[in-house]
Design a protein around this motif. Structure first.
Motif, short mmCIF file in Angstrom:
data_model
loop_
_atom_site.label_atom_id
_atom_site.label_comp_id
_atom_site.label_asym_id
_atom_site.label_seq_id
_atom_site.Cartn_x
_atom_site.Cartn_y
_atom_site.Cartn_z
N ASN A 1 -20.18 -28.80 1.68
CA ASN A 1 -18.97 -28.77 0.59
C ASN A 1 -18.30 -27.74 0.61
O ASN A 1 -17.01 -27.89 0.09
N ARG A 2 -18.77 -26.53 0.63
CA ARG A 2 -17.76 -25.31 0.53
C ARG A 2 -16.78 -25.52 1.61
O ARG A 2 -15.72 -24.96 1.31
N ILE A 3 -17.07 -25.60 2.69
CA ILE A 3 -15.95 -25.84 3.86
C ILE A 3 -15.11 -26.83 3.65
O ILE A 3 -14.00 -26.59 3.65
N ARG A 4 -15.31 -28.00 3.04
CA ARG A 4 -14.61 -28.95 2.81
C ARG A 4 -13.52 -28.55 1.58
O ARG A 4 -12.25 -28.77 1.50
N ALA A 5 -14.14 -27.81 0.61
CA ALA A 5 -13.24 -27.32 -0.48
C ALA A 5 -12.26 -26.40 -0.16
O ALA A 5 -11.47 -26.13 -0.84
N SER A 6 -12.61 -25.60 1.11
CA SER A 6 -11.69 -24.51 1.42
C SER A 6 -10.42 -25.35 2.25
O SER A 6 -9.63 -24.36 2.84
N ARG A 7 -10.69 -26.40 2.57
CA ARG A 7 -9.54 -27.12 3.22
C ARG A 7 -8.92 -28.27 2.59
O ARG A 7 -9.58 -28.93 1.80
N SER B 1 3.54 -27.21 -3.80
CA SER B 1 3.65 -26.68 -5.04
C SER B 1 2.35 -27.58 -5.94
O SER B 1 1.63 -26.97 -6.66
N GLY B 2 2.24 -28.80 -5.57
CA GLY B 2 1.19 -29.58 -6.20
C GLY B 2 0.15 -29.35 -5.67
O GLY B 2 -1.23 -29.33 -6.27
N ILE B 3 -0.20 -29.12 -4.25
CA ILE B 3 -1.42 -28.79 -3.63
C ILE B 3 -2.03 -27.43 -4.30
O ILE B 3 -3.13 -27.04 -4.55
N ALA B 4 -1.14 -26.35 -4.43
CA ALA B 4 -1.53 -24.97 -4.88
C ALA B 4 -1.80 -25.47 -6.36
O ALA B 4 -3.12 -24.68 -6.80
N ALA B 5 -1.32 -26.24 -7.24
CA ALA B 5 -1.95 -26.10 -8.65
C ALA B 5 -3.18 -27.12 -8.57
O ALA B 5 -3.99 -26.73 -9.47
N VAL C 1 1.78 -20.95 -4.71
CA VAL C 1 2.42 -21.23 -3.46
C VAL C 1 2.59 -20.21 -2.37
O VAL C 1 2.31 -20.37 -1.16
N ALA C 2 2.73 -19.24 -3.04
CA ALA C 2 2.80 -17.83 -2.20
C ALA C 2 1.70 -17.57 -1.27
O ALA C 2 1.42 -17.32 -0.12
N ALA C 3 0.42 -17.76 -1.94
CA ALA C 3 -0.79 -17.64 -1.44
C ALA C 3 -1.05 -18.53 -0.42
O ALA C 3 -1.57 -18.47 0.76
N LEU C 4 -0.84 -19.86 -0.59
CA LEU C 4 -0.74 -20.99 0.53
C LEU C 4 0.08 -20.68 1.65
O LEU C 4 -0.58 -20.80 2.79
N ARG C 5 1.14 -20.16 1.44
CA ARG C 5 1.93 -20.05 2.69
C ARG C 5 1.45 -18.85 3.33
O ARG C 5 1.75 -18.73 4.76
N SER C 6 0.98 -17.88 2.81
CA SER C 6 0.43 -16.78 3.55
C SER C 6 -0.74 -16.99 4.30
O SER C 6 -0.91 -16.92 5.51
N ALA C 7 -1.66 -17.88 3.62
CA ALA C 7 -2.97 -18.35 4.43
C ALA C 7 -2.55 -19.02 5.49
O ALA C 7 -3.59 -19.24 6.42
N ASN C 8 -1.69 -19.95 5.52
CA ASN C 8 -1.31 -20.65 6.51
C ASN C 8 -0.23 -20.37 7.38
O ASN C 8 0.34 -21.09 8.36
N LYS C 9 0.44 -19.14 7.41
CA LYS C 9 1.38 -19.02 8.18
C LYS C 9 2.57 -19.66 7.96
O LYS C 9 3.19 -19.95 9.21
N LEU C 10 2.86 -20.21 6.99
CA LEU C 10 3.97 -21.22 6.72
C LEU C 10 5.39 -20.35 6.50
O LEU C 10 5.42 -19.43 5.74
N ASP D 1 -1.30 -32.62 7.97
CA ASP D 1 -1.50 -31.26 8.01
C ASP D 1 -2.67 -30.87 7.24
O ASP D 1 -3.14 -31.40 6.35
N VAL D 2 -3.78 -29.82 7.95
CA VAL D 2 -4.35 -29.34 7.30
C VAL D 2 -4.40 -27.89 6.86
O VAL D 2 -4.08 -26.86 7.51
N LEU D 3 -4.65 -27.71 5.43
CA LEU D 3 -4.32 -26.51 5.11
C LEU D 3 -5.48 -25.77 4.50
O LEU D 3 -6.50 -26.23 3.98
N GLU D 4 -5.46 -24.25 5.07
CA GLU D 4 -6.66 -23.55 4.47
C GLU D 4 -6.23 -23.07 2.94
O GLU D 4 -5.11 -22.52 2.94
N ILE D 5 -7.20 -23.28 2.21
CA ILE D 5 -7.16 -23.01 0.71
C ILE D 5 -7.74 -21.52 0.50
O ILE D 5 -8.87 -21.44 0.53
#
Length: 434
Positions: A383-389, A399-403, A409-418, A427-431
């Motif tokens: 569950n923890r791993i699923r919650a982190s993706r 922006s909606g995913i970040a909320a 949005v900046a943290a998402l962009r940095s974690a996923n090198k966007l 797309d699979v995003l690291e949270i």
């Protein structure tokens, strides 16, 4: 006071006339639950067993028998303080077991098998078993997750040596060594704990082995063996699961046995159900168990192939008694051929046994990572791993995913090198945590 435990003389043979038998040797093994005394005899015998008190003694009288020239009695062990043997009357023998405490004895005669002849067996159980001490940890409420429990069964033991290698290595010694090593590394693994069916040199009946796994509420039962064959060149490890025929035989036994029907199969008592419903419930439980057994066996077999040759390229099936648990996934691992001199040397090497144990653990770990039982550490970790993706679906924006995940949005962009704020479906995003 004298208590006759087996009334009168018991005839254990096909003929009403029993010829004079010889008592050849007496051996004693002590396990955590009972003490076993085994007497080698030359043929079927008439005997009786009774108990004497003050002090506690168990007396075995064997009719029309003699001691062989080389008769020897093992030293007392376990529940036995001393063993005394002698003539009783003109034609009979008497063996007296001095007891450390009162016992509940069971006795039976085993027919010849492999290198053994007839054996008269006495199993001595403590009359009153001590209640387990409840620790503070066990008294406190359970945490949100539990360990998966692995029941590890060291094959053979006690009077049953198993196969014997070219240089005299007993299978029972190897299986216990591998089982202990496997338990050690399982207990060090996050989210896992192990229990052994035996932790010393004593014999456990086959049905009792898988029952111990059920009593421990195990998530998996692993029986460890070392294979043998008439040709010494046979080699390789193998992994076995129960055959469909074995499952059918066990289902029939459960449905016919009132004691079994009153037990729980997959959390449901069969005793209160009519025959048709009981059969359906048992079939469902067995089906799920066999499916899980096949899955974990496949993972363990794949891991074993990475550390050495396997005897077959696939998981094998047989009607092994120890695999018949209706509600605990069960596998049997043949670590190697003890009848092969090279593999016997490998099994005698602690470093090689450690590799085998690690391979078994790798397969078990992979299975529980893919199929975590509810409420376990593996389920919590999943569950923890699923919650982190986050898998992007149609209509979603960065922006909606970040909320949704309480981040920026900046943290998402940095974690996923966007390099831009555009995401695509699938797309699979690291949270980022925190």
């Amino acid at each position: 006071m004298t208590r006759i435990l087996l009334g009168g003389w018991l005839l254990l043979g096909l003929s009403s006339t029993v010829h004079a038998a010889e008592l050849k040797a007496l051996r004693v093994w002590a396990g955590p639950e009972y003490t076993r005394a085994v007497i080698d005899v030359s043929g079927p015998v008439e005997y009786r067993v009774f108990e004497l008190e003050k002090p506690d003694r168990l007396v075995l009288d064997v009719q029309a028998s003699t001691f062989a020239a080389g008769y020897a009695a093992a030293e007392a062990n376990g529940l036995l303080k001393a063993v005394r043997s002698g003539k009783h009357g003109n034609r009979d023998l008497r063996v007296v077991f001095d007891l450390a405490e009162g016992v509940r004895p069971k006795s039976f005669l085993l027919p010849p098998a492999e290198k053994f002849g007839y054996r008269l067996v006495l199993d001595l159980y403590p009359e009153s078993s001590a209640q387990p001490v409840k620790t503070v940890a066990k008294a406190l409420p359970a945490e949100s997750s539990r360990d998966v429990i692995i029941s590890i069964d060291a094959g053979h033991g006690g009077d049953d040596t198993g196969a014997i290698g070219a240089t005299g290595t007993y299978e029972k010694v190897i299986t216990l060594a591998v089982a202990r090593e496997l338990k050690r590394i399982v207990d060090n693994e996050p989210g896992m704990s192990a229990v052994l069916t035996r932790d010393s040199d004593f014999f456990i009946p086959l049905k009792d082995r898988y029952q111990k796994a059920r009593d421990a509420k195990a998530d998996l039962f692993v029986s460890v063996h070392a294979d043998a064959f008439t040709k010494s060149e046979a080699k390789g490890s193998s992994v076995w699961v129960l055959s469909p025929r074995g499952a059918t035989n066990e289902a029939a036994r459960w449905l016919a046995d009132r004691e079994n029907r009153a037990d729980l199969v997959g959390g449901v008592s069969l005793d209160t159900r009519d025959d048709t419903l009981a059969a359906v419930l048992l079939d469902l439980s067995q089906g799920a168990t066999m499916e899980a057994s096949n899955a974990v066996a496949g993972q363990v077999h794949a891991s074993m192939r990475r550390v050495g040759p396997t005897h077959k390229a696939h998981v094998e099936r047989a009607n092994f008694m120890v695999l018949r648990s209706p509600d605990v996934p069960s596998i049997l691992v043949e670590t190697a051929f003890i009848s092969n001199p090279a593999e016997e040397r490998r099994l005698k090497n602690p470093a090689e046994r450690a590799k085998l144990a690690e391979a078994i653990l790798d397969g078990i770990r992979n299975y529980f990572r893919m199929t975590p039982p509810p409420g376990t550490w593996f389920a919590q970790e999943d569950n923890r791993i699923r919650a982190s993706r986050h898998v992007v679906t149609r209509g979603e924006s960065l922006s909606g995913i970040a909320a949704q995940h309480g981040t920026s949005v900046a943290a998402l962009r940095s974690a996923n090198k966007l390099v831009q704020d555009v995401v695509k479906v699938g797309d699979v995003l690291e949270i980022p945590q925190g």
